[in-house]
Every structure is written in structure tokens, then in C-alpha cells.
Design a protein around this motif. Structure first.
Motif, short mmCIF file in Angstrom:
data_model
loop_
_atom_site.label_atom_id
_atom_site.label_comp_id
_atom_site.label_asym_id
_atom_site.label_seq_id
_atom_site.Cartn_x
_atom_site.Cartn_y
_atom_site.Cartn_z
N LEU A 55 0.79 -1.38 -0.09
CA LEU A 55 -0.49 -0.29 -0.07
C LEU A 55 1.06 1.02 -0.13
N HIS A 56 2.29 1.00 0.57
CA HIS A 56 2.26 2.40 0.96
C HIS A 56 3.31 3.46 -0.48
N ASN A 57 2.85 4.11 -0.84
CA ASN A 57 2.64 5.12 -1.93
C ASN A 57 2.37 4.86 -3.10
N SER A 58 1.05 3.70 -3.11
CA SER A 58 0.58 3.11 -4.00
C SER A 58 -0.69 3.24 -4.05
N ALA A 59 -1.53 3.22 -3.35
CA ALA A 59 -2.71 3.34 -2.62
C ALA A 59 -3.48 4.75 -2.37
N VAL A 60 -4.80 5.11 -2.93
CA VAL A 60 -5.15 6.30 -2.68
C VAL A 60 -6.63 5.93 -2.18
N MET A 61 -7.36 6.28 -0.84
CA MET A 61 -8.05 6.22 -0.43
C MET A 61 -9.31 7.42 -1.28
N GLU A 62 -10.64 6.45 -1.01
CA GLU A 62 -11.52 7.85 -1.96
C GLU A 62 -11.82 9.08 -1.27
N GLY A 63 -12.08 10.09 -1.93
CA GLY A 63 -12.09 11.26 -1.30
C GLY A 63 -10.80 11.88 -0.28
N ALA A 64 -9.45 11.47 -0.50
CA ALA A 64 -8.55 11.47 -0.21
C ALA A 64 -7.40 11.91 -1.14
N THR A 65 -6.55 13.44 -0.97
CA THR A 65 -5.57 13.53 -2.17
C THR A 65 -4.38 13.76 -2.53
N ARG A 66 -4.00 12.35 -1.44
CA ARG A 66 -2.45 11.72 -2.04
C ARG A 66 -2.66 10.26 -1.27
N PRO A 67 -1.42 9.64 -2.20
CA PRO A 67 -1.86 8.11 -1.46
C PRO A 67 -0.80 7.86 -0.04
N LEU A 68 -1.35 6.62 0.36
CA LEU A 68 -1.29 6.11 1.62
C LEU A 68 0.74 6.55 1.84
N ILE A 69 0.36 6.46 2.72
CA ILE A 69 1.96 6.54 3.69
C ILE A 69 1.98 5.50 4.33
N VAL A 70 2.56 4.09 4.29
CA VAL A 70 2.35 3.53 4.68
C VAL A 70 4.02 2.54 5.31
N LYS A 71 3.89 2.38 7.05
CA LYS A 71 5.27 2.16 7.53
C LYS A 71 5.15 2.97 8.65
N PHE A 72 6.37 1.55 9.00
CA PHE A 72 6.11 1.32 11.19
C PHE A 72 6.37 2.52 11.59
N ALA A 73 6.33 3.35 12.53
CA ALA A 73 5.96 4.01 14.06
C ALA A 73 7.24 5.16 13.60
N ASP A 74 7.30 5.77 13.51
CA ASP A 74 8.30 6.05 14.13
C ASP A 74 9.01 6.63 15.71
N ASN A 75 9.88 5.87 16.24
CA ASN A 75 10.56 5.44 17.42
C ASN A 75 10.94 6.73 18.14
N LYS A 76 11.36 7.39 19.39
CA LYS A 76 10.89 8.79 19.86
C LYS A 76 12.27 9.58 18.94
N GLN A 77 13.65 8.69 19.17
CA GLN A 77 14.79 9.81 18.58
C GLN A 77 14.91 10.23 16.92
N GLN A 78 13.68 9.42 16.38
CA GLN A 78 13.36 9.82 15.21
C GLN A 78 12.24 10.91 15.09
N ARG A 79 11.41 10.89 15.44
CA ARG A 79 10.20 11.39 15.99
C ARG A 79 11.11 13.38 15.92
N GLN A 80 12.28 13.19 17.23
CA GLN A 80 13.00 13.74 17.73
C GLN A 80 13.95 14.70 16.30
N ALA A 81 14.07 14.04 15.66
CA ALA A 81 15.00 14.53 14.51
C ALA A 81 14.44 15.30 13.34
N ARG A 82 13.19 14.62 12.87
CA ARG A 82 11.86 15.55 12.35
C ARG A 82 11.70 16.83 12.79
#
Length: 115
Positions: A55-82
Motif C-alpha cells: 500500500l505505501h505510496n500506491s493506494a489512494v483512498m476514495e476522497g483523499a488527495t494523496r497516496p497512503l503513507i504506510v510505514k512503521f511508526a517512528d521511534n522517539k529519536q526519529q520523531r525528534q530528528a524530524r
């Protein structure tokens, strides 16, 4: 991106073919409106990987404007860096909007927000 009208049932229907889902948490703002995102917990890592691969970057839900981003959740360190990257990007955008100069006419620099 989920559709603003997506319900938990819609999300379950979309992801159920990849495996058993233990939990779905829809992200909503304080007023209850959808933030077009959700967290899912699959019963197995293999199920999650299948959903990401399919599904990542290939499926678009009806009514959505962009493809789904499907990934593992970020850990605390990744969130802080972002968050740090986003803060620097916003600071640069603000300085650029002022012609590269801060509020006193001095050249702007990242970390000095002028907006």
C-alpha cells in the motif's frame, strides 16, 4: 493520507486482507475532525510488512488527495530528528520570505525565526 471521511471501519477494511489487526487508533484534532492519519497494530510483523509493501505510496483512498503513507511508526529519536529538520526548514523559509534578512536588516540564519 487517509480520507477526511475515513472511519475506523474503512481503515480496518483496507488493511484486514494483510492480517489480523489488534488495534486501530484514528488521529483526530481537539474538535474531533480527522487529521487523515491512523496507527494500526497488526498481530504479526509479517502482516505489517505485507501492508507496507502493498500500500505505501500506491493506494489512494476514495476522497483523499494523496497516496497512503504506510510505514512503521517512528521511534522517539526519529520523531525528534524530524521535528528539528522541520524547525530548520521553517526558519529558512521565513528568512527567505524576508529577502534573506532578519527583522533588523541583518542577514537571517537558521535557528532565528522571523515569521
Amino acid at each position: 493520507m487517509l480520507s477526511r471521511r475515513a472511519t475506523e471501519e474503512d481503515v480496518r477494511d483496507l488493511f484486514q486482507p494483510f492480517g489480523d489487526i489488534n488495534e486501530i487508533h484514528m488521529i483526530r484534532s481537539a474538535d474531533g475532525t480527522s487529521k487523515c492519519a491512523a496507527f494500526l497494530r497488526f498481530a504479526s510483523r509479517t502482516s505489517a510488512l505485507r501492508a507496507i509493501e502493498s500500500l505505501h505510496n500506491s493506494a489512494v483512498m476514495e476522497g483523499a488527495t494523496r497516496p497512503l503513507i504506510v510505514k512503521f511508526a517512528d521511534n522517539k529519536q526519529q520523531r525528534q530528528a524530524r521535528q528539528e529538520r522541520n524547525s530548520r526548514r521553517e526558519a529558512l523559509r521565513c528568512v527567505a520570505a524576508m529577502g534573506g534578512r532578519g527583522p533588523t536588516g541583518a542577514p537571517g540564519y537558521p535557528g532565528f525565526q522571523v515569521c
